[in-house]
Design an enzyme around this catalytic site. Structure first.
Site, mmCIF file in Angstrom:
data_model
loop_
_atom_site.group_PDB
_atom_site.id
_atom_site.type_symbol
_atom_site.label_atom_id
_atom_site.label_comp_id
_atom_site.label_asym_id
_atom_site.label_seq_id
_atom_site.Cartn_x
_atom_site.Cartn_y
_atom_site.Cartn_z
ATOM 1 N N ALA A 169 0.919 -1.191 0.031
ATOM 2 C CA ALA A 169 -0.037 -0.047 0.006
ATOM 3 C C ALA A 169 0.915 1.169 0.130
ATOM 4 O O ALA A 169 1.196 1.834 1.032
ATOM 5 C CB ALA A 169 -0.987 -0.027 1.197
ATOM 6 N N GLU A 214 3.993 -0.590 -11.022
ATOM 7 C CA GLU A 214 5.164 -0.559 -10.674
ATOM 8 C C GLU A 214 6.094 0.455 -11.270
ATOM 9 O O GLU A 214 7.380 0.182 -11.496
ATOM 10 C CB GLU A 214 5.699 -2.298 -10.831
ATOM 11 C CG GLU A 214 4.890 -2.908 -9.749
ATOM 12 C CD GLU A 214 5.626 -4.355 -9.430
ATOM 13 O OE1 GLU A 214 6.749 -4.336 -9.709
ATOM 14 O OE2 GLU A 214 4.708 -5.151 -9.110
#
Ligand code: COS
Length: 386
Positions: free
Chosen positions: A123, A364
């Site tokens: 998170a 990412e």
């Protein structure tokens, strides 16, 4: 420690067979229902796939980076949601603990993650902190022996199924854009932790993301990753370096699948009285895709090899992510083109992969963030050399 060649080859063969016989036949169903069947989750557990990258002493298979990349290439040959199911437990959801956790934290969580009994999530991203991760606004304020967390995390992969969150929060300098960021291991359910509805996405059905909301969420001080404040951002960056390499390997597998499907279609589809594979303009597309996928494969395996030697691969991992994710986008686009009208139709599945791979250039770290990381490292190295 590397597996012996025979064990590794067996693992690759097992993965390839599992993908071919169990996962590929389910691609359309999972895309339609947005759910991975429980039997498949069970088989992933049986095969030890939740713990591929978790050290053996904590119950995982302990693959090194080259081995993990080879498995990720095989898993990349089918719908990305299957890899995503085990992705966080092997990557961004466990690597922070492996790299920066206390021994107690490792012993408490890693075996359950390796067995797939617990799903983990990373998170970091927030509504106002995506690419600019260090501007995150979630806070964790010390209160006696606890921390109280407040803030909202966004687009968190596997959050709807997670029992453990690595949460990045500011533990000081609350008003400055770059303050001290720490990581916390927050279990679910915990009072004050709630989830938003599952996000509706362009692709990657079967893989779920949602908001994670912290409203006076109280965790004990033992939840602080590594027991130290201020180490969180660096940990996040190291975890992402590794994750970017893993995603690049998935891109290679997906590209190789799309090339195989495109070739098979081009060889059987007849136009103007001959298979379209005989036409040089089709051959050019096949050759470009094959060449680029091969380049990405070489980059990924070489970077993984360097990582196994403990060389810092921040630049190389970003280069792999940049090239491999953009490459698979081009390969998917050519696949749609080779399939022609059929490529655009839902029944053939090619348009689904075209949508699925779009995410690889975003999560990412976007392609632009990879460019930024590469160029910054180049400039820093040049300055250090003078
Ligand atoms: N490994 C270890 N440490 C690293 C690192 C790495 N790969 N990258 C940065 N750091 C450290 C820096 O050394 C610096 O430490 P000091 O303050 O001690 O010098 C610190 O982290 C801050 O680094 P930097 O100044 O480069 O941070 P910025 O905020 O300028 O930007 C980027 C960093 C843009 C690279 C980062 O925010 C990023 O990767 N953003 C994308 C986030 C992302 O990928 N999100 C995807 C969703 S999560 S799945």
């Amino acid at each position: 420690m590397a597996l012996d060649a025979e064990t590794m080859n067996h693992l690759i063969d097992t993965t390839a067979r599992f993908v071919r016989e169990k996962l590929m036949p389910l691609e359309a169903q999972v895309a339609r229902d947005d759910v991975i069947p429980e039997t498949i989750k069970h088989q992933f557990r049986e095969l030890g796939f939740f713990g591929l990258a978790i050290p053996e002493e904590y119950g995982g298979l302990g693959l090194n980076m080259v081995e993990e990349a080879r498995v990720a290439i095989e898993l990349g040959r089918t719908s990305p949601c299957f890899r995503s199911l085990i992705g966080t437990n092997n990557g961004i959801g466990s690597q922070g603990i492996i790299m920066g956790g206390t021994e107690e934290q490792k012993r408490k969580y890693l075996p359950m993650l390796a067995r797939g009994e617990l799903i983990s999530s990373f998170a970091l991203t927030e509504p106002e902190a995506g690419s600019d991760a260090s501007s995150l606004q979630t806070t964790a304020v010390r209160d006696g022996t606890d921390y109280v967390i407040n803030g909202t995390k966004r687009f968190i992969t596997n959050a709807p199924h997670a029992g453990l969150f690595t949460v990045f929060a500011r533990t000081s300098n609350f008003t400055e854009s770059k303050g001290e960021i720490s990581a916390f291991l927050v279990e679910a359910p915990t009072g004050g932790l709630s989830l938003g509805p599952i996000d509706k996405k362009m692709g990657q059905s079967g893989s779920h993301t949602c908001d994670v909301i912290f409203d006076d969420c109280r965790v004990p001080a033992t939840a602080l990753l590594g027991g130290v404040e201020g180490a969180g951002f660096r940990t996040a960056m190291k975890v992402l370096d590794r994750g970017r390499l893993h995603i690049s390997a998935v891109c290679v597998g997906m590209a190789e699948r799309l090339i195989a499907d495109s070739l098979a279609y081009a060889m059987q589809r007849t136009q103007f009285g001959q298979p379209i594979a005989d036409f040089q303009l089709i051959q050019a597309m096949l050759a470009d895709s094959q060449t680029e996928a091969y380049a990405a494969r070489c980059m990924v395996l070489e970077t993984a090899r360097l990582k196994d030697l403990d060389v810092s691969v921040s630049t190389e991992a970003a280069a792999c992510k940049l090239f491999a994710s953009e490459m698979v986008g081009r390969v998917a686009d050519r696949a749609v083109q080779i399939f022609g009208g059929a490529g655009y139709m839902t029944d053939f599945g090619i348009e689904r992969f075209y949508r699925d791979v779009r995410l690889f250039r975003i999560y990412e770290g976007t392609s632009q963030i990879q460019q930024l990381v590469i160029a910054r490292n180049m400039i820093r190295n040049a300055k250090n050399a003078t």
